[in-house]
Motif scaffolding. Structure first.
Motif, PDB file in Angstrom:
ATOM      1  N   UNK A   7     -41.405 -45.668  23.444  1.00 20.13           N
ATOM      2  CA  UNK A   7     -41.336 -44.514  24.337  1.00 20.13           C
ATOM      3  C   UNK A   7     -42.580 -44.117  24.980  1.00 20.13           C
ATOM      4  N   UNK A   8     -42.835 -43.628  26.273  1.00 18.82           N
ATOM      5  CA  UNK A   8     -41.707 -43.664  27.105  1.00 18.82           C
ATOM      6  C   UNK A   8     -41.721 -45.231  28.060  1.00 18.82           C
ATOM      7  N   UNK A   9     -40.647 -45.446  28.727  1.00 19.96           N
ATOM      8  CA  UNK A   9     -40.838 -46.615  29.128  1.00 19.96           C
ATOM      9  C   UNK A   9     -41.587 -46.919  30.350  1.00 19.96           C
ATOM     10  N   UNK A  10     -41.715 -45.778  31.216  1.00 18.51           N
ATOM     11  CA  UNK A  10     -43.060 -45.862  32.131  1.00 18.51           C
ATOM     12  C   UNK A  10     -43.618 -44.591  31.975  1.00 18.51           C
ATOM     13  N   UNK A  11     -44.938 -44.736  32.171  1.00 20.38           N
ATOM     14  CA  UNK A  11     -46.103 -43.545  31.964  1.00 20.38           C
ATOM     15  C   UNK A  11     -47.024 -43.679  33.358  1.00 20.38           C
ATOM     16  N   UNK A  12     -46.982 -42.480  34.007  1.00 18.49           N
ATOM     17  CA  UNK A  12     -48.186 -42.521  35.244  1.00 18.49           C
ATOM     18  C   UNK A  12     -49.107 -41.501  34.790  1.00 18.49           C
ATOM     19  N   UNK A  13     -50.294 -41.656  34.878  1.00 18.37           N
ATOM     20  CA  UNK A  13     -51.482 -40.613  34.644  1.00 18.37           C
ATOM     21  C   UNK A  13     -52.468 -40.850  35.630  1.00 18.37           C
ATOM     22  N   UNK A  14     -53.399 -39.542  35.771  1.00 17.27           N
ATOM     23  CA  UNK A  14     -54.435 -39.869  36.384  1.00 17.27           C
ATOM     24  C   UNK A  14     -55.541 -40.428  36.037  1.00 17.27           C
ATOM     25  N   UNK A  15     -56.617 -41.177  36.645  1.00 20.77           N
ATOM     26  CA  UNK A  15     -57.678 -41.602  36.110  1.00 20.77           C
ATOM     27  C   UNK A  15     -58.291 -40.486  35.521  1.00 20.77           C
ATOM     28  N   UNK A  16     -58.874 -40.867  34.055  1.00 16.92           N
ATOM     29  CA  UNK A  16     -59.791 -39.970  33.465  1.00 16.92           C
ATOM     30  C   UNK A  16     -58.752 -39.059  32.261  1.00 16.92           C
ATOM     31  N   UNK A  17     -57.595 -39.257  32.576  1.00 15.14           N
ATOM     32  CA  UNK A  17     -56.583 -38.458  31.491  1.00 15.14           C
ATOM     33  C   UNK A  17     -56.561 -39.370  30.254  1.00 15.14           C
ATOM     34  N   UNK A  18     -55.635 -38.546  29.451  1.00 19.65           N
ATOM     35  CA  UNK A  18     -55.200 -39.693  28.210  1.00 19.65           C
ATOM     36  C   UNK A  18     -53.846 -40.171  28.413  1.00 19.65           C
ATOM     37  N   UNK A  19     -53.381 -41.266  27.704  1.00 22.37           N
ATOM     38  CA  UNK A  19     -52.223 -41.746  27.656  1.00 22.37           C
ATOM     39  C   UNK A  19     -51.766 -41.882  26.250  1.00 22.37           C
ATOM     40  N   UNK A  20     -50.575 -41.698  26.109  1.00 25.71           N
ATOM     41  CA  UNK A  20     -49.898 -41.891  24.586  1.00 25.71           C
ATOM     42  C   UNK A  20     -48.435 -42.710  24.557  1.00 25.71           C
ATOM     43  N   UNK A  21     -48.553 -43.770  23.824  1.00 29.65           N
ATOM     44  CA  UNK A  21     -47.427 -44.452  23.832  1.00 29.65           C
ATOM     45  C   UNK A  21     -46.959 -44.451  22.375  1.00 29.65           C
ATOM     46  N   UNK A  22     -45.526 -44.348  22.107  1.00 33.57           N
ATOM     47  CA  UNK A  22     -45.264 -44.183  20.666  1.00 33.57           C
ATOM     48  C   UNK A  22     -43.906 -45.352  20.441  1.00 33.57           C
ATOM     49  N   UNK A  23     -44.077 -45.683  19.219  1.00 35.49           N
ATOM     50  CA  UNK A  23     -43.128 -46.311  18.561  1.00 35.49           C
ATOM     51  C   UNK A  23     -42.658 -46.119  17.384  1.00 35.49           C
ATOM     52  N   UNK A  24     -41.363 -46.480  17.259  1.00 40.19           N
ATOM     53  CA  UNK A  24     -40.636 -46.040  15.742  1.00 40.19           C
ATOM     54  C   UNK A  24     -40.090 -47.459  14.993  1.00 40.19           C
ATOM     55  N   UNK A  25     -40.178 -47.665  13.847  1.00 39.72           N
ATOM     56  CA  UNK A  25     -39.501 -48.854  13.351  1.00 39.72           C
ATOM     57  C   UNK A  25     -38.695 -48.583  12.293  1.00 39.72           C
ATOM     58  N   UNK A  26     -37.755 -49.568  11.612  1.00 41.73           N
ATOM     59  CA  UNK A  26     -36.807 -49.186  10.943  1.00 41.73           C
ATOM     60  C   UNK A  26     -36.978 -49.857   9.496  1.00 41.73           C
ATOM     61  N   UNK A  27     -37.828 -50.863   9.324  1.00 39.99           N
ATOM     62  CA  UNK A  27     -38.072 -51.431   8.152  1.00 39.99           C
ATOM     63  C   UNK A  27     -39.442 -51.122   7.588  1.00 39.99           C
ATOM     64  N   UNK A  28     -38.922 -50.352   6.248  1.00 41.47           N
ATOM     65  CA  UNK A  28     -40.071 -49.781   5.607  1.00 41.47           C
ATOM     66  C   UNK A  28     -41.017 -51.005   4.956  1.00 41.47           C
ATOM     67  N   UNK A  29     -40.754 -51.985   5.034  1.00 40.67           N
ATOM     68  CA  UNK A  29     -41.422 -53.155   4.566  1.00 40.67           C
ATOM     69  C   UNK A  29     -42.464 -53.871   5.478  1.00 40.67           C
ATOM     70  N   UNK A  30     -42.448 -53.219   6.747  1.00 37.74           N
ATOM     71  CA  UNK A  30     -43.314 -53.698   7.773  1.00 37.74           C
ATOM     72  C   UNK A  30     -44.641 -53.375   7.382  1.00 37.74           C
ATOM     73  N   UNK A  31     -45.798 -54.126   7.745  1.00 39.15           N
ATOM     74  CA  UNK A  31     -47.000 -53.888   7.122  1.00 39.15           C
ATOM     75  C   UNK A  31     -48.162 -53.949   8.092  1.00 39.15           C
ATOM     76  N   UNK A  32     -47.582 -54.535   9.473  1.00 38.99           N
ATOM     77  CA  UNK A  32     -48.797 -54.868  10.393  1.00 38.99           C
ATOM     78  C   UNK A  32     -48.388 -54.459  11.597  1.00 38.99           C
ATOM     79  N   UNK A  33     -49.056 -53.686  12.331  1.00 38.01           N
ATOM     80  CA  UNK A  33     -48.502 -52.920  13.573  1.00 38.01           C
ATOM     81  C   UNK A  33     -49.567 -53.271  14.701  1.00 38.01           C
ATOM     82  N   UNK A  34     -49.320 -54.546  15.531  1.00 36.82           N
ATOM     83  CA  UNK A  34     -50.337 -54.968  16.532  1.00 36.82           C
ATOM     84  C   UNK A  34     -49.770 -54.014  17.983  1.00 36.82           C
ATOM     85  N   UNK A  35     -50.830 -53.858  19.121  1.00 33.92           N
ATOM     86  CA  UNK A  35     -50.408 -53.547  20.161  1.00 33.92           C
ATOM     87  C   UNK A  35     -50.920 -54.614  21.129  1.00 33.92           C
ATOM     88  N   UNK A  36     -50.078 -54.944  22.121  1.00 31.27           N
ATOM     89  CA  UNK A  36     -50.480 -55.896  23.248  1.00 31.27           C
ATOM     90  C   UNK A  36     -50.381 -55.435  24.438  1.00 31.27           C
TER      91      UNK A  36
END
Lengths: 110, 115
Positions: A7-36
């Motif tokens: 979340x969110x699916x779309x995000x619009x910001x002004x140049x110079x502002x900050x942007x934050x994208x959030x993810x949740x996962x279900x499997x507690x065994x997951x141990x590596x979290x890349x961003x592409x």
């Protein structure tokens, strides 16, 4: 299997502002979290990743935080620039099983 | 270094036809992945090879999709027969090995349109 929500699916910001994208996962065994980052018509490219034994990682204007207890992780982009405009995907992986979120389309307005 | 190569880049077929995609991973990468990316969604893993063996094909629709990596290098993904819902970008990726914290490098993808 692992389920990743982004979340969110779309995000619009002004140049110079900050942007934050959030993810949740279900499997507690997951141990590596890349961003592409995927620009229009191009291949996904890794921009930052974090392992489960680390709470935060920073690389210049981008940072990722991980809360293993709550099973969520976030991408933070500071001082956004128009060239940051793209679709960003989070992923959660354990061993060979990597699952991607649905993506966030970030638009940085000059 | 050379990246992951895929061909063709675009393919248009009619439903019920067959189609094949080719992938050449980065030299020395033992692990190869095929993903399906439907418009507006994240990549979905179809199959993963470690050298020429299958590690995970749990999300591959085996009634119509098949893949092989005979010599542990190049790989082909085939769809036979194609359905309208197979329209997507098919991404190939490779990594040094499987498991753990190995970065996956993606190819440019093949955009398939099924009419």
């Amino acid at each position: 299997g692992e389920n990743v929500e982004q979340h969110p699916s779309t995000l619009s910001v002004q140049e110079g502002d900050s942007a934050v994208i959030k993810c949740t996962y279900s499997d507690s065994a997951s141990n590596y979290f890349p961003w592409y980052k995927q620009e229009l018509g191009k291949r996904p490219q890794l921009i930052i990743d974090i392992r489960s034994n680390v709470g935060e990682k920073k690389d210049q204007r981008i940072a990722v935080t991980l809360n293993k207890t709550a099973k969520h992780f976030s991408l933070h982009i500071t001082e956004t620039q128009p060239e940051d405009s793209a679709v960003y995907f989070c992923a959660a992986s354990k061993m060979h099983d990597m699952r991607f979120g649905a993506g966030t389309r970030l638009t940085v307005k000059p | 270094e050379a990246g992951v190569a895929q061909s063709p880049r675009y393919k248009i077929i009619e439903k019920r036809q067959s189609v094949a995609f080719w992938c050449n991973p980065i030299s020395g990468h033992a692990t190869l992945y095929w993903y399906q990316q439907i418009l507006g969604q994240g990549p979905k893993l179809l199959i993963q090879f470690q050298n020429n063996g299958v590690v995970d094909d749990s999300q591959l629709p085996k009634d119509r999709f098949s893949a092989e990596r005979l010599k542990g290098v190049d790989s082909t993904l085939k769809i036979q027969p194609a359905k309208l819902e197979d329209s997507a970008v098919y991404l190939c990726a490779s990594s040094l090995t499987s498991g753990g914290y190995n970065e996956q490098f993606f190819g440019p993808g093949t955009r398939l349109t099924v009419l």
